[in-house]
Design an enzyme around this catalytic site. Structure first.
Site, PDB file in Angstrom:
ATOM      1  N   HIS A 130       0.748  -1.139   0.110  1.00 38.01           N
ATOM      2  CA  HIS A 130      -0.119  -0.113  -0.009  1.00 38.01           C
ATOM      3  C   HIS A 130       0.980   1.018   0.064  1.00 38.01           C
ATOM      4  O   HIS A 130       0.559   2.296  -0.782  1.00 38.01           O
ATOM      5  CB  HIS A 130      -0.854  -0.185   1.161  1.00 38.01           C
ATOM      6  CG  HIS A 130      -1.527   1.186   1.596  1.00 38.01           C
ATOM      7  ND1 HIS A 130      -2.952   1.450   1.149  1.00 38.01           N
ATOM      8  CD2 HIS A 130      -1.180   2.341   2.393  1.00 38.01           C
ATOM      9  CE1 HIS A 130      -3.241   2.724   1.629  1.00 38.01           C
ATOM     10  NE2 HIS A 130      -2.218   3.375   2.055  1.00 38.01           N
ATOM     11  N   GLU A 131       1.862   1.306   0.743  1.00 41.87           N
ATOM     12  CA  GLU A 131       2.823   2.568   0.907  1.00 41.87           C
ATOM     13  C   GLU A 131       3.487   2.684  -0.237  1.00 41.87           C
ATOM     14  O   GLU A 131       3.795   3.688  -0.835  1.00 41.87           O
ATOM     15  CB  GLU A 131       3.904   2.322   2.090  1.00 41.87           C
ATOM     16  CG  GLU A 131       3.054   2.305   3.451  1.00 41.87           C
ATOM     17  CD  GLU A 131       1.861   3.416   3.559  1.00 41.87           C
ATOM     18  OE1 GLU A 131       2.218   4.392   3.002  1.00 41.87           O
ATOM     19  OE2 GLU A 131       1.227   3.200   4.399  1.00 41.87           O
ATOM     20  N   HIS A 134       1.482   4.445  -3.112  1.00 39.55           N
ATOM     21  CA  HIS A 134       1.297   5.851  -2.852  1.00 39.55           C
ATOM     22  C   HIS A 134       2.494   6.502  -3.559  1.00 39.55           C
ATOM     23  O   HIS A 134       2.430   7.489  -4.082  1.00 39.55           O
ATOM     24  CB  HIS A 134       1.541   6.176  -1.405  1.00 39.55           C
ATOM     25  CG  HIS A 134       0.223   6.242  -0.666  1.00 39.55           C
ATOM     26  ND1 HIS A 134      -1.117   6.785  -1.126  1.00 39.55           N
ATOM     27  CD2 HIS A 134      -0.218   5.757   0.500  1.00 39.55           C
ATOM     28  CE1 HIS A 134      -1.757   6.843  -0.101  1.00 39.55           C
ATOM     29  NE2 HIS A 134      -1.516   5.889   0.853  1.00 39.55           N
ATOM     30  N   GLU A 198      -6.274   7.433  -0.758  1.00 44.10           N
ATOM     31  CA  GLU A 198      -6.168   6.100   0.058  1.00 44.10           C
ATOM     32  C   GLU A 198      -6.950   4.815  -0.805  1.00 44.10           C
ATOM     33  O   GLU A 198      -6.266   3.760  -0.553  1.00 44.10           O
ATOM     34  CB  GLU A 198      -6.801   6.279   1.481  1.00 44.10           C
ATOM     35  CG  GLU A 198      -6.054   7.037   2.242  1.00 44.10           C
ATOM     36  CD  GLU A 198      -4.585   6.422   2.515  1.00 44.10           C
ATOM     37  OE1 GLU A 198      -4.620   5.376   2.921  1.00 44.10           O
ATOM     38  OE2 GLU A 198      -3.793   7.442   2.506  1.00 44.10           O
TER      39      GLU A 198
END
Length: 307
Positions: A130-131, A134, A198
């Site tokens: 997930h990071e 980003h 997100e």
């Protein structure tokens, strides 16, 4: 769809700036406010990674200090087609993580000791993916642009009375209303963009790690972390809250106009639907299949951290 929504929100924020600047400050005030806000946020953009990492006392680690975490991030970065980011640990009992850096070549991921003790290997891979999403999506750049425009709106409202806007300026009561409502509207739009990013990072992160159920399980475990285990560093630096995978601030739960993150159940539901659409119903259907599974050290303080 998330990219379209982000574009629409950014366009709306830009239009709001143009309208407010024209009403209060005229062209001169609008241009000066934009220059001031752009300069401030440009400094923050180039230094945001160091500022955020320093605020949370993050310590950089390598394969010697955090072999499993470092190897995990390295493998996921390769699968995502990204340069290897710097890896940091934060001595914080709250389960959380964030990514920072102005571009993929100058990026870093940071995890708390709390999240390493809470999640399994697969769940931690979902969080790190997930990071990395980003970083791949350049969300830091997007949020910097929105911060610049939002800052410009606040500046033109604050300094609008110093410049003459001509005979078309609204009356005094309308100007007061603009001073109150314009920055509020800018914050609402900025938070909406943050929530949209997100959702996009959840989807791409699930694709990177190979199983949406990993991230869904991780989010379920760490949901409400801010309320259950307060983070002193986050409370001292609330401006960093949008960076984290879950809201690190206490007293935040509902998915409303002012929340920096979507409601957790909405995120988990979206990931479950993604798994269903991809035909994944087993937590074990993962990209580590056929490989030796690392031991789960989540229950020990060392976890994926320093040994």
């Amino acid at each position: 769809m998330n990219y379209v929504k982000t574009g629409i929100l950014m366009a709306g924020l830009t239009a709001l700036f143009a309208v407010i600047g024209g009403l209060l400050g005229g062209k001169t005030g609008m241009v000066m406010a934009l220059i001031f806000a752009a300069g401030t946020n440009l400094f923050a953009y180039w230094n945001s990674d160091r500022m955020a990492l320093s605020a949370h006392n993050a310590v950089e680690v390598g394969p010697e200090q955090a072999p499993e975490l470092y190897a995990m991030v390295q493998d996921l970065a390769q699968k995502a087609g990204l340069p290897m980011p710097r890896v940091y640990l934060m001595d914080d009992p709250q389960p959380n993580a964030f990514a920072t850096g102005r571009n993929p070549q100058n990026a870093a991921v940071a995890a708390t000791t709390g999240i390493l003790q809470t999640l399994s290997y697969e769940e931690m891979a979902g969080v790190m993916a997930h990071e990395l999403a980003h970083i791949k999506n350049r969300d830091t750049l997007i949020m910097t642009v929105t911060a610049t425009i939002a800052g410009a709106i606040s500046s033109v409202v604050n300094f609008g009375f110093l410049f003459r806007g001509g005979d078309n300026r609204p009356n005094f009561l309308v100007q007061i209303a603009i001073m109150i409502l314009a920055p509020l509207a800018a914050v609402i739009v900025r938070m909406a963009i943050s929530r949209t990013r997100e959702y996009a990072a959840d989807k791409m992160g699930a694709d990177i790690c190979g199983n949406p159920l990993w991230l869904a399980s991780a989010l379920e475990k760490i949901s409400g972390g801010g309320a259950q285990i307060p983070s002193e560093a986050a409370e001292r630096h609330p401006a960093t809250a949008p960076m984290f995978i879950v809201n690190p601030l206490s007293g935040q739960g509902m998915d409303n106009l002012f929340s920096t993150h979507p409601a957790m159940q909405n995120r988990i539901s979206a990931l479950m639907h993604q798994a269903q659409a991809e035909g994944i119903s087993d937590f074990g259907q993962n990209l580590w299949a056929g490989q030796a599974q690392p031991q789960n050290h989540a229950a020990t303080p060392q976890g994926y951290g320093q040994r």
